[in-house]
Design a protein around this motif. Structure first.
Motif, PDB file in Angstrom:
ATOM      1  N   THR C  86       9.090   1.781   4.134  1.00  0.00           N
ATOM      2  CA  THR C  86       9.488   0.633   3.312  1.00  0.00           C
ATOM      3  C   THR C  86      10.718   1.020   2.479  1.00  0.00           C
ATOM      4  OG1 THR C  86       7.812   1.401   1.801  1.00  0.00           O
ATOM      5  CG2 THR C  86       7.265  -0.493   3.148  1.00  0.00           C
ATOM      6  N   SER C  87      11.199   0.073   1.714  1.00  0.00           N
ATOM      7  CA  SER C  87      12.404   0.311   0.927  1.00  0.00           C
ATOM      8  C   SER C  87      12.135   1.417  -0.098  1.00  0.00           C
ATOM      9  CB  SER C  87      12.817  -0.966   0.211  1.00  0.00           C
ATOM     10  OG  SER C  87      11.830  -1.288  -0.735  1.00  0.00           O
ATOM     11  N   SER C  88      13.222   1.973  -0.627  1.00  0.00           N
ATOM     12  CA  SER C  88      13.032   3.146  -1.483  1.00  0.00           C
ATOM     13  C   SER C  88      12.331   2.758  -2.781  1.00  0.00           C
ATOM     14  CB  SER C  88      14.378   3.813  -1.761  1.00  0.00           C
ATOM     15  OG  SER C  88      15.112   3.057  -2.695  1.00  0.00           O
ATOM     16  N   ALA C  89      12.619   1.570  -3.284  1.00  0.00           N
ATOM     17  CA  ALA C  89      11.934   1.130  -4.500  1.00  0.00           C
ATOM     18  C   ALA C  89      10.431   1.073  -4.250  1.00  0.00           C
ATOM     19  CB  ALA C  89      12.457  -0.235  -4.926  1.00  0.00           C
ATOM     20  N   HIS C  90      10.128   0.510  -3.101  1.00  0.00           N
ATOM     21  CA  HIS C  90       8.717   0.404  -2.716  1.00  0.00           C
ATOM     22  C   HIS C  90       8.097   1.796  -2.625  1.00  0.00           C
ATOM     23  CE1 HIS C  90       5.940  -2.445  -0.424  1.00  0.00           C
ATOM     24  NE2 HIS C  90       5.220  -1.397  -0.774  1.00  0.00           N
ATOM     25  N   ARG C  91       8.856   2.730  -2.098  1.00  0.00           N
ATOM     26  CA  ARG C  91       8.304   4.091  -1.943  1.00  0.00           C
ATOM     27  C   ARG C  91       8.077   4.746  -3.301  1.00  0.00           C
ATOM     28  NH1 ARG C  91      11.858   4.849   2.273  1.00  0.00           N
ATOM     29  NH2 ARG C  91      13.020   6.484   1.214  1.00  0.00           N
ATOM     30  N   TRP C  92       8.965   4.428  -4.264  1.00  0.00           N
ATOM     31  CA  TRP C  92       8.758   4.985  -5.599  1.00  0.00           C
ATOM     32  C   TRP C  92       7.456   4.460  -6.196  1.00  0.00           C
ATOM     33  CZ3 TRP C  92      10.543   9.116  -7.617  1.00  0.00           C
ATOM     34  CH2 TRP C  92      11.809   9.600  -7.252  1.00  0.00           C
ATOM     35  N   VAL C  93       7.279   3.170  -6.019  1.00  0.00           N
ATOM     36  CA  VAL C  93       5.998   2.592  -6.499  1.00  0.00           C
ATOM     37  C   VAL C  93       4.833   3.282  -5.811  1.00  0.00           C
ATOM     38  CG1 VAL C  93       4.589   0.510  -6.592  1.00  0.00           C
ATOM     39  CG2 VAL C  93       7.047   0.366  -7.005  1.00  0.00           C
ATOM     40  N   ALA C  94       4.992   3.459  -4.489  1.00  0.00           N
ATOM     41  CA  ALA C  94       3.925   4.098  -3.717  1.00  0.00           C
ATOM     42  C   ALA C  94       3.653   5.490  -4.242  1.00  0.00           C
ATOM     43  CB  ALA C  94       4.309   4.130  -2.243  1.00  0.00           C
ATOM     44  N   GLY C  95       4.718   6.225  -4.509  1.00  0.00           N
ATOM     45  CA  GLY C  95       4.551   7.578  -5.019  1.00  0.00           C
ATOM     46  C   GLY C  95       3.818   7.575  -6.346  1.00  0.00           C
ATOM     47  N   ALA C  96       4.208   6.640  -7.203  1.00  0.00           N
ATOM     48  CA  ALA C  96       3.565   6.580  -8.522  1.00  0.00           C
ATOM     49  C   ALA C  96       2.080   6.277  -8.372  1.00  0.00           C
ATOM     50  CB  ALA C  96       4.243   5.516  -9.371  1.00  0.00           C
ATOM     51  N   VAL C  97       1.775   5.294  -7.521  1.00  0.00           N
ATOM     52  CA  VAL C  97       0.354   4.940  -7.346  1.00  0.00           C
ATOM     53  C   VAL C  97      -0.401   6.121  -6.754  1.00  0.00           C
ATOM     54  CG1 VAL C  97      -1.237   3.425  -6.139  1.00  0.00           C
ATOM     55  CG2 VAL C  97       0.848   2.492  -7.132  1.00  0.00           C
ATOM     56  N   GLY C  98       0.203   6.772  -5.756  1.00  0.00           N
ATOM     57  CA  GLY C  98      -0.450   7.919  -5.140  1.00  0.00           C
ATOM     58  C   GLY C  98      -0.712   9.019  -6.149  1.00  0.00           C
ATOM     59  N   ALA C  99       0.308   9.308  -6.962  1.00  0.00           N
ATOM     60  CA  ALA C  99       0.126  10.345  -7.981  1.00  0.00           C
ATOM     61  C   ALA C  99      -0.971   9.937  -8.957  1.00  0.00           C
ATOM     62  CB  ALA C  99       1.443  10.570  -8.721  1.00  0.00           C
ATOM     63  N   GLY C 100      -0.977   8.649  -9.295  1.00  0.00           N
ATOM     64  CA  GLY C 100      -2.011   8.156 -10.205  1.00  0.00           C
ATOM     65  C   GLY C 100      -3.392   8.382  -9.626  1.00  0.00           C
ATOM     66  N   VAL C 101      -3.539   8.077  -8.348  1.00  0.00           N
ATOM     67  CA  VAL C 101      -4.840   8.267  -7.702  1.00  0.00           C
ATOM     68  C   VAL C 101      -5.242   9.734  -7.752  1.00  0.00           C
ATOM     69  CG1 VAL C 101      -6.016   8.203  -5.482  1.00  0.00           C
ATOM     70  CG2 VAL C 101      -4.680   6.243  -6.236  1.00  0.00           C
ATOM     71  N   THR C 102      -4.299  10.602  -7.414  1.00  0.00           N
ATOM     72  CA  THR C 102      -4.611  12.031  -7.419  1.00  0.00           C
ATOM     73  C   THR C 102      -5.048  12.494  -8.802  1.00  0.00           C
ATOM     74  OG1 THR C 102      -2.980  12.370  -5.693  1.00  0.00           O
ATOM     75  CG2 THR C 102      -3.675  14.306  -6.937  1.00  0.00           C
ATOM     76  N   VAL C 103      -4.264  12.113  -9.815  1.00  0.00           N
ATOM     77  CA  VAL C 103      -4.572  12.575 -11.172  1.00  0.00           C
ATOM     78  C   VAL C 103      -5.935  12.036 -11.614  1.00  0.00           C
ATOM     79  CG1 VAL C 103      -3.895  12.351 -13.588  1.00  0.00           C
ATOM     80  CG2 VAL C 103      -2.182  12.855 -11.833  1.00  0.00           C
ATOM     81  N   LEU C 104      -6.117  10.752 -11.361  1.00  0.00           N
ATOM     82  CA  LEU C 104      -7.354  10.113 -11.807  1.00  0.00           C
ATOM     83  C   LEU C 104      -8.571  10.752 -11.143  1.00  0.00           C
ATOM     84  CD1 LEU C 104      -7.485   7.747 -13.747  1.00  0.00           C
ATOM     85  CD2 LEU C 104      -7.792   6.245 -11.810  1.00  0.00           C
ATOM     86  N   LEU C 105      -8.508  10.850  -9.814  1.00  0.00           N
ATOM     87  CA  LEU C 105      -9.639  11.401  -9.068  1.00  0.00           C
ATOM     88  C   LEU C 105      -9.852  12.861  -9.424  1.00  0.00           C
ATOM     89  CD1 LEU C 105      -9.563  10.061  -5.419  1.00  0.00           C
ATOM     90  CD2 LEU C 105     -11.305   9.763  -7.138  1.00  0.00           C
ATOM     91  N   GLY C 106      -8.741  13.628  -9.329  1.00  0.00           N
ATOM     92  CA  GLY C 106      -8.858  15.059  -9.588  1.00  0.00           C
ATOM     93  C   GLY C 106      -9.358  15.318 -10.995  1.00  0.00           C
TER      94      GLY C 106
END
Lengths: 122, 681, 169, 514
Positions: C86-106
């Motif tokens: 997807t577009s790079s903006a979309h990927r940044w959002v994706a990265g943020a959400v992914g990092a959020g999931v990792t931090v939250l779960l971990g």
């Protein structure tokens, strides 16, 4: 061993899977992200089962391992159907792009025909 | 105040008449209780009357009058059986409803007082039906009228006999709609439609309070049964105590109920609809004024009396408003240029008396004085309305200039009108005298037993009403009987009016349009005349009721007060007589300045007040809502399109037509939710 | 740190790295192959954790069947893949959400269990088998119906349907 | 391991499941079966519905279990609420079956371009079995499997559109549903894993949850697990922000399948949520803020979007979103009364929505009909009874008298919220009542509008769209040029009559809802 290690790996896998789901517009690659998330769930379940953390003396029902097996099987069933649908999508559209306009049958219908709004919208 | 403690005259306890024992009549074992039978019969008559009488007024009359007779029999039977078996007698209707925690038994209850009121309602309804048969002989919509009256009677009986606030509400609402139909019966007349709508709107407005109040009472008690509600909210011992911590709630609920009662009973500030409701046919007025709609408030409050006694603010509110109404309405009645409107205002005043008697009942005693006045008012007011309706037919109208010296021209009218007016004025020994003295005694009793300031106000208002009532009765009598013999303007009845109507065996020739029915061209039928006679008889001797065990009045009549009241009455009558001398029509009110009589005719401009206080704000609110709809909501909808464009990429990504952005929503949403959850917990 | 820990860190690093590559690689087929590695690594993790049965099933079902299907699907649809990401903006959002999931779960998981060493003592394979066909027989039966339905559905969806007509976009 | 089986309570699930298997086997044995599949399906659904009776007839607190462990906890428990939900699912599925009967009985063997009837029926039955299994689930394994069983076949049903003109759109709708369902299932699996991590067991036992909630670290884990499971279920009930697939898939799927999604599927979603809430019931003071937030967002966005729609299927899709908010509203307060309130609301919602869909389908099937708001103009004149039934459904959804049942349902779901004192939620809900009324009254107004200026009022593109969607009915256009020549099929009449009668009965005596 320390249970934190597998749990951290699970968290990383879930995060990576989430990123994969969101960052990919190729339908099959999006599926890869889902697989990773399911893998994370499985890893958590197995870890919990192997360290009998929840209950003293271990879970007599083997919840962790059994649920993992269920998740793996369900995932397999899902993937089969998903791939079939993706193939159908490929046949009808020629691509498997998830960001593409999905709705193509019904023409765009202008907004409600009430006079008030019609005037404003021109 | 007027306490006669040291006065040498003895107080006088009400004796009980040495009545012969009630004969032991064998009564067949009928299915159902009389309460069920009465309500059912009246309701069924309404439906059958419309369904069975295919365009035939004769069939409709048979059904309506026959069933009204049966209803009366059922209610008399009920009184008798209660006398035998003791009260109250509970009977079911459609069985209890299951509403979760709310218990809804839907039961009827016949007690000593409610059986009495039911019998009076049945009697008045029967008489009105009989009278209407003659009065609306040529009316094409007689069928609808008689059916509506039947339904109206059923609704009133339901309220009277109800032991469940849900039933009370149903009856209350049905009465509201029926009154709308009855008042607007002459639907071709603009004024009739306006009056009907006004009655509906005003009572509906007040009903909001009534419904909210009853719902609050029932919800608090967890049941809709009236005795259950009373038992939940208050504990009746030597004194009434409210359940702890619920005083405010009870007060609020009772204020709501009182507001509804004020509306239905046409008391201040809702008084204005009743005089306008004179646009209805006279039998309808007789029914509404005498025994049903306006009296319903008294009945309901009598049923809820312990709650009213416990909720002091609501009681004081009622007492003050009712006291003002009593005096104000009596004054207005005096100045009315139309005899029917005079009677209407007198109803407002008299209903005020009943409610006033309720507000001063000390703890532990019943509402018997108020009920007695209700009964007596039902008789003499019905008598007066029917007689005036009859007079209207003969003279062509009820405006003063039409009816001047009417009883001189039509001698048959003289007796019913005379008895009615005397009774209304409270001249001994007529029924009006007895009941009014009881109300007065009740007020005095209340003042002595700690009714407080409210009691004093009520006593003053009741005292003031005595001469005022006498004054307007005297005025009416002078106009009707002492006016110049040949001032009659319009004499349609003089040469016509000899065609005798055969009530039950002829089918009337129905005229196309209902307007002008009041100038019916027929002499009164014998059945209608005897109906009026029955009422006249009861108005004379009905006072004896107070001395029977049917009413339990442990009141002490203060003879000094009684004498003072009589004296005031005589003085007022004399003053009116003096004032009327020298006026052509013998109308004492003609001495009033024109501006005053115009203002009173318009009900002191309450119309305008309503418009300013209620209608205008509502209209403004409607405008505001419309504006909100047009400018704000629509703008929001309109703005949705450009806003989406403005927000550009971000919102376009969430456009729901593509799968991928939907996933962003899903996963992003989860993270946000989880964070919210963790932070909050 | 025990030897098991060291072993797990090694396998886990491989797994994580393969997972990252499988979601970032621009070449479709390579991404699929990295998935094989990641899922295989996961099976390895299960083995290290002592859950042999689960590891075996993971290997058989996933690496053996699912991934092969995925690879086939990738090959079949390769011509249709324009832009993979997807577009790079979309990927940044994706990265943020992914990092959020990792931090939250971990964060929550580690906070709940801590770093302290514990004994690995999972249920035996026999016990797992007994439980599946004992306690868990009801979901197991439903699962068989699910597999049946999925198979039928997949065959039907894959074999029937209207092809894209020429001239249509 | 001793396990107490209790097959007799399982019949609501087993009947459709067995029917699915029998249908498949029969097709192998007797390939020329024809409409037999449909009859078998009907038998399965009716049998299942009949089998819910013993559960419904139980007292309020009772539950019959199956697959019970020696410890007393069961993997399957049928309370009266469960029975009611199952009956609702089977009943609405039966309606869908009747609606789709002519379409599926045609071309029984299928061809290169259309799926064979047996597949459609088997998938339909399998999905229904999954839906009925969800409310009775008392462990995570059953919950996961049955939810997936309720979803996966429906994806295929959406994709197996038989009409060439709509096939491409249907596949796109299926993809939207599929991707969301896959991600949601992943979330559900993660949630289940965390649940096991927090409580140590895969049984959804309130005691274990209460125990976990008492420990601070574990309670965070349990909360995260609850949020994830909720998110996984949220997609199925179309709660914001998991709703994005809803308008897309509703609009592109065959109308009976859309009806299935809007009616039967919701039972599974709410059933799952109820199972979750019941498992959390022991955790006192563990209010799910997430549910409240989702409910508020969902009803607001759903109503706001529904206000703008002209395509009635879109409108119903957004209305489904808005109503999902109402369904979740009481669950924010974890009480058994709230659970019953949600169940009652669901029953009312499903009946009204399915009725609305049947009418939309009937009108769309008319020769000159369609699914636009303009196609419903003046319906009250041409088909007064149909319009009256639709009006009743809309009033029910709006919660306006004389459809008292809708009003009662709204009051009932608001009661736990008021009892909890969550005032902000109450205010949002009240505002949404007003918004919702606007949504449905717009449609109602179209029903009773005069048709004189219809041609002028419908803009050209809309008319084109109407022309395109015209063959959307079951049999396509059957050369009947005018209103007069059109005869509504008997089955539609029966369905509309039966559903409207249900609503009317409920309005007269809204007893079961309380």
């Amino acid at each position: 061993m320390s249970p934190a290690l597998p749990l951290l790996l699970a968290a990383i896998l879930a995060g990576v899977g989430t990123y994969g789901v969101l960052a990919r517009r190729h339908a099959v690659l999006m599926l890869i992200g889902v697989e990773l998330m399911l893998g994370a769930a499985g890893l958590i379940l197995v870890t919990v089962g192997q360290f009998d953390i929840g209950q003293v003396g271990g879970d007599p029902l083997a919840s962790g391992a059994v649920l993992t097996l269920f998740v793996i099987t369900i995932a397999a069933a899902e993937i089969v159907v998903a791939l079939a649908v993706v193939m159908a999508m490929f046949r009808t559209r020629g691509d498997v792009d998830l960001t593409g306009e999905a709705q193509t049958v019904e023409a765009e219908v202008p907004d409600e025909t009430s006079p008030k709004m019609g005037e404003v919208l021109g | 105040m007027t306490r006669a403690v040291d006065f040498p005259w003895p107080d006088w306890e009400l004796p009980t008449l040495p009545l012969p024992g009630v004969p032991d009549i064998p009564i067949p074992d009928l299915p159902g209780t009389p309460a069920q039978a009465a309500v059912l019969l009246a309701g069924a008559a309404g439906i059958l009357g419309l369904a069975l009488s295919k365009r035939s007024s004769r069939t409709a009359a048979w059904i309506a009058i026959g069933s009204a007779g049966l209803v009366l029999l059922a209610s008399l039977w009920q009184m008798y059986s209660l006398h035998e078996a003791g009260d109250p007698r509970i009977s079911t209707t459609i069985g209890p409803l299951a509403f979760g925690e709310l218990v809804v038994p839907l039961e009827l209850s016949a007690s000593r007082l409610s059986a009495l009121v039911a019998a009076v309602v049945g009697l008045v309804a029967l008489i009105v039906q009989v009278f209407a048969r003659w009065y609306l002989w040529f009316d094409p919509r007689y069928r609808q009228f008689s059916a509506t009256v039947s339904v109206f009677t059923a609704a009133m009986l339901l309220v009277v006999l109800s032991n469940d606030v849900l039933l009370t509400l149903i009856g209350w609402e049905v009465m509201g709609w029926c009154s709308f139909l009855l008042i607007g019966h002459l639907s071709a007349k603009d004024s009739a439609n306006r009056a009907a709508t006004k009655a509906l709107l005003v009572t509906r407005l007040a009903d909001v309070g009534f419904v909210l109040g009853l719902v609050a009472l029932a919800a608090g008690a967890g049941t809709t049964a009236i005795d259950g509600i009373i038992g939940h909210w208050v504990t009746i011992g030597s004194d009434i105590t409210v359940a702890p911590g619920q005083g405010a709630a009870l007060t609020l609920a009772m204020v709501g109920v009182v507001l509804g009662v004020l509306g239905k009973s046409a008391q201040l500030p809702f008084q204005d609809w009743l005089p306008d409701a004179m646009e209805g046919p006279t039998p309808a007025s007789a029914l509404i004024h005498a025994a049903t709609m306006v009296a319903a408030g008294t009945v309901v409050l009598a049923q809820l009396l312990p709650l009213l006694q416990a909720a002091a603010p609501a009681r004081v509110l009622l007492a003050v408003l009712v006291s003002i109404t009593i005096v104000l309405a009596a004054l207005l009645a005096f100045a009315q240029p139309d005899i029917k409107r005079l009677l209407a205002w007198s109803t407002v005043s008299q209903v005020g008396l009943m409610l006033a008697a309720l507000t001063v009942v000390p703890v532990g005693t019943g509402p018997d004085a108020a009920i007695m006045h209700l009964v007596s008012h039902a008789w003499f007011k019905a008598l007066l309305f029917l007689a005036v309706g009859w007079m209207g037919v003969l003279t062509g109208g009820t405006v003063v200039r039409y009816v001047v010296s009417a009883t001189k021209r039509y001698r048959t009218l003289r007796r019913p009108v005379g008895i009615g007016l005397l009774s209304l004025a409270g001249v001994p020994p007529l029924v009006g005298f007895v009941s009014k003295e009881l109300v007065l005694a009740q007020a005095e009793h209340g003042v002595q037993h700690g009714a407080g300031t409210a009691g004093t106000i009520v006593l003053a208002a009741v005292g003031a009403s005595v001469p005022l009532t006498a004054a307007y009765c005297m005025r009416a009598w002078l106009i009707l009987d002492r006016g110049p013999r040949r001032r009659a303007v319009h004499q349609p009845g003089a040469q016509q009016g000899h065609e005798i109507i055969d009530d039950f065996f002829a089918e009337p020739e129905v005229v196309e349009e209902a307007i002008g029915i009041e100038e019916a061209e027929s002499a009164i039928s014998s059945s209608a005349r005897s109906a009026v006679a029955v009422l006249g008889f009861l108005s004379v001797v009905g006072g004896l009721l107070a001395f029977t065990p049917q009413l339990e009045l442990d009141l002490v009549i203060n003879l000094q007060l009684l004498a003072a009241a009589l004296l005031l009455m005589i003085l007022a009558a004399l003053a009116v007589w003096v004032a009327s001398r020298g006026v052509g029509s013998r109308d004492a009110a003609a001495r009033l300045p024109v501006s005053v009589s115009l203002a009173t005719e318009r009900g002191l401009g309450f119309d305008r007040l309503y418009r300013a206080v209620v209608a205008a704000p509502v209209l403004r609110l409607a405008h505001w809502v419309q504006w909100l709809d047009r400018e704000v909501l629509d703008a929001y909808v309109r703005a949705a399109v450009p806003a989406a464009k403005l927000l550009g990429g971000a919102l376009e990504q969430t456009h729901p037509r593509r799968p991928a952005p939907g996933l962003v929503l899903v996963l992003g949403g989860v993270v946000v939710l989880a964070v919210i959850g963790v932070v909050v917990s | 740190m025990t030897s098991r820990d060291v072993l797990f860190v090694a396998v886990g690093l491989i797994t994580a790295a393969a997972a990252v590559l499988s979601v970032t690689n621009r070449r479709v087929l390579h991404a699929g192959l990295w998935l094989v590695v990641a899922l295989g690594g996961l099976a390895g993790c299960y083995l290290v954790l002592g859950a042999e049965l689960v590891a075996l099933v993971q290997l058989l079902v996933y690496v053996g069947a699912v991934v092969v299907l995925v690879l086939f699907a990738l090959m079949l649809t390769r011509s249709g893949a324009g832009e993979v990401d997807t577009s790079s903006a979309h990927r940044w959002v994706a990265g943020a959400v992914g990092a959020g999931v990792t931090v939250l779960l971990g964060g929550t998981l580690v906070a709940a269990y801590g770093w302290s060493e514990r004994e690995v003592a999972g249920p035996s394979n026999d016990a797992i088998g007994e439980q599946i066909f004992g306690t868990w027989v009801w979901p197991f039966e439903l699962l068989s119906l699910l597999l049946l339905a999925a198979l039928v559905a997949a065959v039907a969806v894959a074999t029937t349907g209207h092809r894209r007509q020429e001239g249509e976009r | 391991m001793t396990l107490e089986l209790n097959i007799s309570v399982l019949w609501p699930v087993l009947a459709p499941a067995l029917a699915a298997v029998v249908v498949l086997v029969l097709d192998v044995l007797w390939p020329r079966g024809g409409a037999v599949h449909l009859w078998l399906a009907a038998v399965g659904l009716v049998g299942g519905a009949a089998a819910t009776w013993p559960a419904i007839a139980q007292g309020a607190g009772d539950a019959t279990g199956a697959f019970c462990l020696p410890s007393g906890s069961c993997l399957y428990a049928a309370s009266s609420l469960t029975g009611g939900l199952q009956l609702l699912a089977l009943g609405s599925a039966l309606v869908v079956l009747v609606l789709t009967w002519p379409a599926w009985s045609r071309a029984g063997r299928g061809s290169a371009t259309s799926a064979p009837t047996v597949v459609l029926v088997a998938l339909f039955l399998a999905a229904t079995a999954g839906v009925t299994a969800v409310p009775a689930a008392r462990d995570l394994g059953t919950l996961l499997v049955s939810l997936e069983l309720a979803t996966l076949p429906v994806v295929a049903l959406v994709a197996l559109e038989r009409r060439a003109a709509r096939y491409r759109g249907a596949v796109a709708g299926a993809v939207a549903l599929l991707t969301t369902s896959l991600v949601s299932f992943a979330l559900l699996a993660l949630g289940a894993a965390l649940w096991v991590a927090a409580t140590g067991t895969a049984l959804l036992s309130p005691e274990a949850a209460a125990e976990a909630a008492a420990v601070p670290e574990r309670s965070a884990l349990l909360l995260l697990a609850a949020v994830l499971v909720l998110a996984g279920l949220g997609f199925k009930i179309s709660a914001v922000p998991f709703h994005a697939w809803t308008p897309l898939t509703y609009a592109t799927a065959p109308l009976p399948v859309t009806t299935y999604l809007a009616g039967t599927s919701k039972v599974a979603a709410l059933g799952g949520m109820i199972v979750l809430v019941q498992a959390l019931a022991g955790t006192s003071g563990f209010a799910l803020v997430a549910v409240a937030v989702i409910a508020a967002l969902t009803m607001t966005l759903g109503n706001a979007m529904a206000l703008r729609q002209v395509d009635l299927v879109h409108l119903l899709a957004w209305s489904a979103v808005a109503q999902a908010g109402w369904l979740m509203l009481p669950l924010a307060s974890l009480s058994s009364r709230a659970v019953h309130a949600a169940g009652g609301y669901l029953a009312v919602y499903v009946v009204a929505t399915v009725l609305a869909f049947v009418v939309v389908l009937t009108v769309a099937r008319r020769p000159d009909g369609g699914v636009l708001l303009s196609d419903h103009r003046g319906l009250a004149r041409h088909q007064p009874l149909t319009a009256a039934a639709l009006g009743l459904a809309l009033l029910t959804l709006a919660g306006l008298p004389p459809a008292i049942i809708g009003l009662v349902a709204k009051v009932v779901v608001l009661r736990p919220v008021a009892a909890d004192g969550t005032w902000w939620l109450l205010i949002v809900a009240t505002l949404n009542i007003a918004l919702g009324i606007a949504v449905y009254v717009r449609w109602l107004a179209a029903l009773i509008e005069r048709t004189a200026g219809e041609e002028v009022l419908v803009p050209a593109p809309a008319a084109e769209a109407a022309a395109q969607t015209q063959p959307r009915g079951d049999r396509g256009a059957t050369a009947a040029p005018s209103h007069a020549a059109y005869q509504m099929p008997v089955r539609h009449r029966v369905l509309i009559g039966a559903l409207a009668a249900l609503l009317l009965l409920g309005s007269i005596a809204p007893v079961g809802i309380f």
